[in-house]
Every structure is written in C-alpha cells, then in structure tokens.
Design a protein around this motif. Structure first.
Motif, PDB file in Angstrom:
ATOM      1  N   ASN A   1      -1.370   0.896   6.946  1.00  0.00           N
ATOM      2  CA  ASN A   1      -1.966  -0.621   6.701  1.00  0.00           C
ATOM      3  C   ASN A   1      -0.054  -1.340   6.042  1.00  0.00           C
ATOM      4  OD1 ASN A   1      -4.052  -1.363   7.514  1.00  0.00           O
ATOM      5  ND2 ASN A   1      -5.251  -1.119   5.690  1.00  0.00           N
ATOM      6  N   HIS A   2       0.585  -0.731   5.205  1.00  0.00           N
ATOM      7  CA  HIS A   2       1.972  -0.901   5.284  1.00  0.00           C
ATOM      8  C   HIS A   2       2.085  -1.693   5.696  1.00  0.00           C
ATOM      9  CE1 HIS A   2       5.395  -1.703   2.121  1.00  0.00           C
ATOM     10  NE2 HIS A   2       6.072  -0.613   3.051  1.00  0.00           N
TER      11      HIS A   2
ATOM     12  N   MET B   1       0.314  -1.075   0.363  1.00  0.00           N
ATOM     13  CA  MET B   1       0.138   0.017   0.292  1.00  0.00           C
ATOM     14  C   MET B   1       0.760   1.127   0.147  1.00  0.00           C
ATOM     15  SD  MET B   1      -3.088  -1.396   2.230  1.00  0.00           S
ATOM     16  CE  MET B   1      -3.962  -0.019   1.101  1.00  0.00           C
ATOM     17  N   ARG B   2       1.780   0.874  -0.237  1.00  0.00           N
ATOM     18  CA  ARG B   2       3.145   1.786   0.071  1.00  0.00           C
ATOM     19  C   ARG B   2       2.720   3.104  -1.311  1.00  0.00           C
ATOM     20  NH1 ARG B   2       9.172   0.993   0.485  1.00  0.00           N
ATOM     21  NH2 ARG B   2       8.277   0.791   2.708  1.00  0.00           N
TER      22      ARG B   2
ATOM     23  N   THR C   1       3.886  -6.180   2.221  1.00  0.00           N
ATOM     24  CA  THR C   1       4.030  -6.065   0.648  1.00  0.00           C
ATOM     25  C   THR C   1       2.928  -6.993   0.183  1.00  0.00           C
ATOM     26  OG1 THR C   1       6.286  -4.747   0.723  1.00  0.00           O
ATOM     27  CG2 THR C   1       5.034  -5.745  -1.350  1.00  0.00           C
ATOM     28  N   ARG C   2       1.762  -6.400  -0.222  1.00  0.00           N
ATOM     29  CA  ARG C   2       0.998  -7.191  -1.033  1.00  0.00           C
ATOM     30  C   ARG C   2       1.116  -7.665  -2.494  1.00  0.00           C
ATOM     31  NH1 ARG C   2      -3.456  -2.657  -1.922  1.00  0.00           N
ATOM     32  NH2 ARG C   2      -1.686  -1.458  -2.958  1.00  0.00           N
ATOM     33  N   PRO C   3       1.093  -8.912  -2.663  1.00  0.00           N
ATOM     34  CA  PRO C   3       1.054  -9.692  -3.729  1.00  0.00           C
ATOM     35  C   PRO C   3       0.858  -8.829  -5.186  1.00  0.00           C
ATOM     36  CG  PRO C   3      -0.221 -11.024  -2.494  1.00  0.00           C
ATOM     37  CD  PRO C   3       0.139  -9.390  -1.948  1.00  0.00           C
ATOM     38  N   GLU C   4      -0.042  -7.558  -4.806  1.00  0.00           N
ATOM     39  CA  GLU C   4      -0.343  -6.496  -6.191  1.00  0.00           C
ATOM     40  C   GLU C   4       0.690  -6.171  -6.135  1.00  0.00           C
ATOM     41  OE1 GLU C   4      -3.682  -5.811  -3.239  1.00  0.00           O
ATOM     42  OE2 GLU C   4      -2.448  -7.604  -3.842  1.00  0.00           O
ATOM     43  N   ASP C   5       2.139  -5.245  -5.254  1.00  0.00           N
ATOM     44  CA  ASP C   5       2.776  -4.491  -5.575  1.00  0.00           C
ATOM     45  C   ASP C   5       3.569  -4.845  -5.995  1.00  0.00           C
ATOM     46  OD1 ASP C   5       0.911  -2.611  -3.953  1.00  0.00           O
ATOM     47  OD2 ASP C   5       1.557  -3.202  -2.014  1.00  0.00           O
ATOM     48  N   ARG C   6       4.192  -6.270  -5.865  1.00  0.00           N
ATOM     49  CA  ARG C   6       5.393  -6.978  -6.538  1.00  0.00           C
ATOM     50  C   ARG C   6       5.419  -7.339  -8.145  1.00  0.00           C
ATOM     51  NH1 ARG C   6       5.040 -10.660  -2.360  1.00  0.00           N
ATOM     52  NH2 ARG C   6       4.999 -12.529  -4.410  1.00  0.00           N
ATOM     53  N   PRO C   7       6.334  -6.751  -8.855  1.00  0.00           N
ATOM     54  CA  PRO C   7       5.709  -7.101 -11.042  1.00  0.00           C
ATOM     55  C   PRO C   7       5.918  -8.599 -11.006  1.00  0.00           C
ATOM     56  CG  PRO C   7       8.230  -6.649  -9.897  1.00  0.00           C
ATOM     57  CD  PRO C   7       7.060  -6.590  -8.690  1.00  0.00           C
TER      58      PRO C   7
END
Length: 129
Positions: free
Chosen positions: A52-53, A1-2, A58-64
């Motif tokens: 939240n971050h 959520m960063r 780190t959320r999965p959708e933040d990682r490529p």
C-alpha cells in the motif's frame, strides 16, 4: 504505511526466531505450528502495508507538517432510525430458544432473522448517494 510495515516485519522476525528456537529446543509440533502461523500472518500484514505504501505513497498522517483537513471528506450516510435491529434480535432469541426446546422455534426464528437482515440490508437501497 511504512512505519506499520516495519513494525509488523519486526513482529514477523520475532515470531520466526521464536519458532526456530522453539522447534530446536521443544520439538513439539503444536507450538511450532502456532508460531509458524503467527509468523505468516504478521508477514502478510507487513507485506500488505508495504504494498500500500508503494502504491499510494506517503499518507498525510505520516508527515509531521500535515493538517487534519487533508484526510477529511464525506463520511457516509447513517440511517436515523430503524426497527430492523430489534427484529433481528427477536429472531436470534427465537433461534436460541429453538436450539433448546424445539426445531420449529428455530425455523421460525431463522425466518424472522433473515427477514430482519434483508430488511436492514436493503432498507435504503434505492437512496441516491
């Protein structure tokens, strides 16, 4: 959520700078109050995303390199059919007519609406998860 926290921090900074300029040049309280509230709301959202971050990482959708399956799981139960939305709609229609014509129609519509809302709420209350 960063990324979301940074985005809303930028929006909050924009509203703060706009509020300062508006207060300096316009000297009008209504616009300044609206910009101050906009700054506070966007700062609150930024703080929420940042917290939240920090709490969840780190959320999965933040990682490529993440896959769709990392966020999938059990969604929830969705009822197949229900008559209660129709009952709520009829009750709301009677409430609207009651506002125009007579108080007793409004009260009947209120009762029908409450029955429909409670029915929708507790229709599947005893169901096992």
């Amino acid at each position: 959520m960063r990324p979301e926290a940074r985005l809303f921090a930028g929006v909050a900074l924009f509203f703060l700078l706009t509020d300062a300029a508006y207060l300096w040049f316009a000297r009008e309280p209504a616009g300044s109050a609206a910009l101050t509230v906009s700054f506070l709301m966007s700062a609150l959202i930024s703080f929420f995303c940042w917290a939240n971050h920090r709490r969840r990482g780190t959320r999965p959708e933040d990682r490529p390199d993440s896959d769709i399956q990392e966020r999938s799981g059990f969604v929830d139960f969705f009822p197949p059919h229900s008559a209660y939305p129709v009952i709520v709609a009829m009750g709301m229609a009677l409430m609207g007519l009651g506002v125009v014509y007579a108080l007793f129609l409004f009260l009947i519509g209120l009762g029908i609406t409450l029955c429909g809302v409670f029915g929708m709420t507790f229709q599947y209350a005893g169901r096992e998860g």
